[in-house]
Write a protein that holds these residues in place. Sequence first.
Motif, short mmCIF file in Angstrom:
data_model
loop_
_atom_site.label_atom_id
_atom_site.label_comp_id
_atom_site.label_asym_id
_atom_site.label_seq_id
_atom_site.Cartn_x
_atom_site.Cartn_y
_atom_site.Cartn_z
N THR B 43 0.80 -1.22 0.05
CA THR B 43 0.03 0.00 -0.05
C THR B 43 0.92 1.38 0.08
N VAL B 44 0.48 2.18 -1.11
CA VAL B 44 1.39 3.46 -0.82
C VAL B 44 0.46 4.44 -0.61
N ILE B 45 0.81 5.22 0.35
CA ILE B 45 0.04 6.47 0.78
C ILE B 45 0.84 7.68 0.20
N VAL B 181 12.81 -3.82 0.19
CA VAL B 181 11.38 -3.70 0.60
C VAL B 181 10.27 -4.78 -0.27
N ASN B 182 10.66 -5.05 -1.34
CA ASN B 182 9.78 -5.72 -2.28
C ASN B 182 10.30 -7.23 -1.79
N GLU B 183 11.59 -7.49 -1.44
CA GLU B 183 11.81 -8.92 -0.91
C GLU B 183 11.17 -9.02 0.36
N ALA B 184 11.00 -8.13 1.45
CA ALA B 184 10.34 -8.13 2.36
C ALA B 184 8.82 -8.62 2.43
N ARG B 202 4.26 4.86 -8.49
CA ARG B 202 4.15 3.95 -9.47
C ARG B 202 4.86 2.51 -9.57
N ARG B 203 6.11 2.50 -9.04
CA ARG B 203 6.82 1.36 -9.05
C ARG B 203 6.13 0.27 -7.88
N LEU B 204 6.12 1.07 -6.81
CA LEU B 204 5.57 0.30 -5.50
C LEU B 204 3.98 0.08 -5.37
N GLY B 205 3.18 0.99 -6.10
CA GLY B 205 1.82 1.00 -5.29
C GLY B 205 1.06 -0.16 -5.95
N ASP B 206 0.74 -1.23 -5.40
CA ASP B 206 -0.33 -2.11 -5.54
C ASP B 206 -1.56 -1.54 -5.23
N GLU B 207 -1.65 -0.90 -4.20
CA GLU B 207 -2.86 -0.26 -4.00
C GLU B 207 -2.45 1.41 -3.46
N ILE B 208 -3.17 2.46 -3.94
CA ILE B 208 -2.67 3.70 -3.66
C ILE B 208 -3.88 4.30 -2.77
N MET B 211 -3.90 11.08 -0.52
CA MET B 211 -4.18 12.05 0.52
C MET B 211 -4.24 13.64 0.15
N HIS B 212 -4.96 14.44 0.43
CA HIS B 212 -4.77 15.68 0.28
C HIS B 212 -5.43 16.72 1.26
N ARG B 213 -4.67 17.51 1.92
CA ARG B 213 -5.26 18.31 2.87
C ARG B 213 -5.78 17.73 4.14
N GLY B 214 -5.49 16.82 4.59
CA GLY B 214 -5.76 15.85 5.59
C GLY B 214 -6.91 14.91 5.70
N LYS B 215 -7.28 14.85 4.22
CA LYS B 215 -8.44 13.89 3.95
C LYS B 215 -7.80 12.94 2.95
N ILE B 216 -8.37 11.46 2.94
CA ILE B 216 -8.22 10.72 2.02
C ILE B 216 -9.19 10.99 0.64
N LEU B 217 -8.74 10.92 -0.52
CA LEU B 217 -9.49 11.38 -1.53
C LEU B 217 -9.59 10.22 -2.38
N GLU B 218 -8.85 9.11 -2.30
CA GLU B 218 -8.98 7.75 -3.03
C GLU B 218 -8.18 6.90 -2.47
N GLN B 219 -8.89 5.69 -2.81
CA GLN B 219 -8.04 4.34 -2.44
C GLN B 219 -8.47 3.49 -3.35
N THR B 220 -7.58 3.03 -4.23
CA THR B 220 -7.81 2.29 -5.28
C THR B 220 -6.49 1.29 -5.73
N GLN B 221 -6.61 0.26 -6.73
CA GLN B 221 -5.79 -0.30 -7.03
C GLN B 221 -4.84 0.66 -7.87
N GLY B 222 -3.38 0.56 -7.90
CA GLY B 222 -2.55 1.44 -8.32
C GLY B 222 -2.58 1.45 -10.00
N ASP B 223 -2.86 0.49 -10.48
CA ASP B 223 -3.23 0.59 -12.19
C ASP B 223 -4.34 1.56 -12.49
N VAL B 224 -5.33 1.18 -11.74
CA VAL B 224 -6.79 2.01 -11.91
C VAL B 224 -6.48 3.29 -11.48
N PHE B 225 -5.58 3.95 -10.49
CA PHE B 225 -5.49 5.01 -9.86
C PHE B 225 -4.69 6.04 -10.87
N PHE B 226 -3.69 5.30 -11.41
CA PHE B 226 -2.64 6.28 -12.40
C PHE B 226 -3.51 6.41 -13.76
#
Lengths: 235, 244
Positions: B43-45, B181-184, B202-208, B211-226
């Motif tokens: 998960t990448v924040i 990190v990937n090995e772990a 992009r490289r690490l985010g299976d899930e993204i 966040m913006h201004r103290g809020k979570i605006l999106e939570q999706t799969q990385g490929d969907v998000f980008f």
Amino acid sequence: MQDFGNALELAIRLVASGDSDLMEIIALSLRVSLTALLVSAILGFSIGALVATSTFKGRGAIKILLSALMGLPPVVVGLIVYIFLSNAGPLGWTQLLYTPTAMIIAQTLLITPIIGALSTQVIEDIYLEYKDFFTSLAMSRRAVAGALLWDGRYSLLTVALAGFGRAIAEVGAIIIVGGNINHLTRVMTTAIALETSKGDLALAMALGLILIVVSLAINASVIALNLTAKRYAYA
Amino acid sequence: MQKRFTNGKTGLIPLEVSGLSYHADDRPLLDALDVRISSADRTVIMGPNGAGKSLFLRIIHGLIAPGAGDVRWGGRAMSDDVRRRQAMVFQRPVLLRRSVAGNMDFALSLRGAIDEEKRDALIERVGLGNARDQPARTLSGGEQQRLALARALALEPEVLMLDEPTANLDPASVLMIEEIVNEAHHAGAKIIFVTHDLSQARRLGDEIIFMHRGKILEQTQGDVFFKAPQSQAARDFIEGRIVT
């Protein structure tokens, strides 16, 4: 009254010959001050670790008190210890007055606040840096204190040396509670005071030379410690 | 398809956060966050500076108490026991005033005996084999962070959290840190990685989690998000426009 050159020559001869009286006085000085240092370091470092890592009420007051006590006048400490240990005092039954133990107690009271206050500052600075990491590790308080004391080892050694420097050079407290008794409680500083007043400058100056050497050695050690710590980035 | 934990190790997942708020002088830095992290994926924040990413990470790891709200790891509230099963790598590595090996030993000793073989293998893995006895704080920035990562891995965490660990590091160190990190992750650790670096996300985010201004605006799969970000702020951020 000897002249200065004469006294200095005699003093150097005394030191070089390893005069037994002189050696006895030096040995007792070191014994008293090193013992006081050991006790003060255990107390002072514990206080430092506790105050630096706690958030209890009155913490600020303890820090102020420690700082204030750093400047305690030795004669006043001597007087207080004297009152407690004298025959009429609450600890008179211990019969410790005019013994090396009484001198150790007085010097311990004198330098514990110094070591406590300075080590609180040292440990606090390191703790501020490590706090998140230690919290992340969910360490016990004991483990935190142990790690901080170890990581502050160079700075804390410097603190201890400052305490020792104060103790070994101090005369006001130990002359009151020790009494400067020959072969029993006579140490370098009290002997200097006595011999000077008697006019025997040679012995006084011999002891003075030793004290200066001790003082220089302490300062050199502090500088060497700081340089080593800086080299290892441990400061 | 989301990965699920199969080795039964990570009883700390899902992470459930509800109504999480944090205020500084009445200014909301985190504003009533509700989020559930349930996959075994990385998960990448991400989000611009000041979005509250690091603060969020610190609160879910229990370094800072939230102003309001609830954080549960596998149904459990934060405790020393929960925290011991996690590890965190900070943006500025916190290294002890000891040697490289001494730093590793410190972590290992907190979790039982010091296994020198394991220690040396980890030091070797992060490329510090020649610096084993060197004072840790004389290492370069990249080396220090690699040591911090090795030390975190010595704890064998079920959840590994990283707070912008590669900000301001040389590319070689960034690469090595991402590889480790990937090995772990492959070894079974849940990764929660905070970054504001788009290409890293992009490289690490299976899930993204964006966040913006103290809020979570999106939570999706990385490929969907980008491909198809939903919020204007995320679109601006991905396209390299300055997001304030």
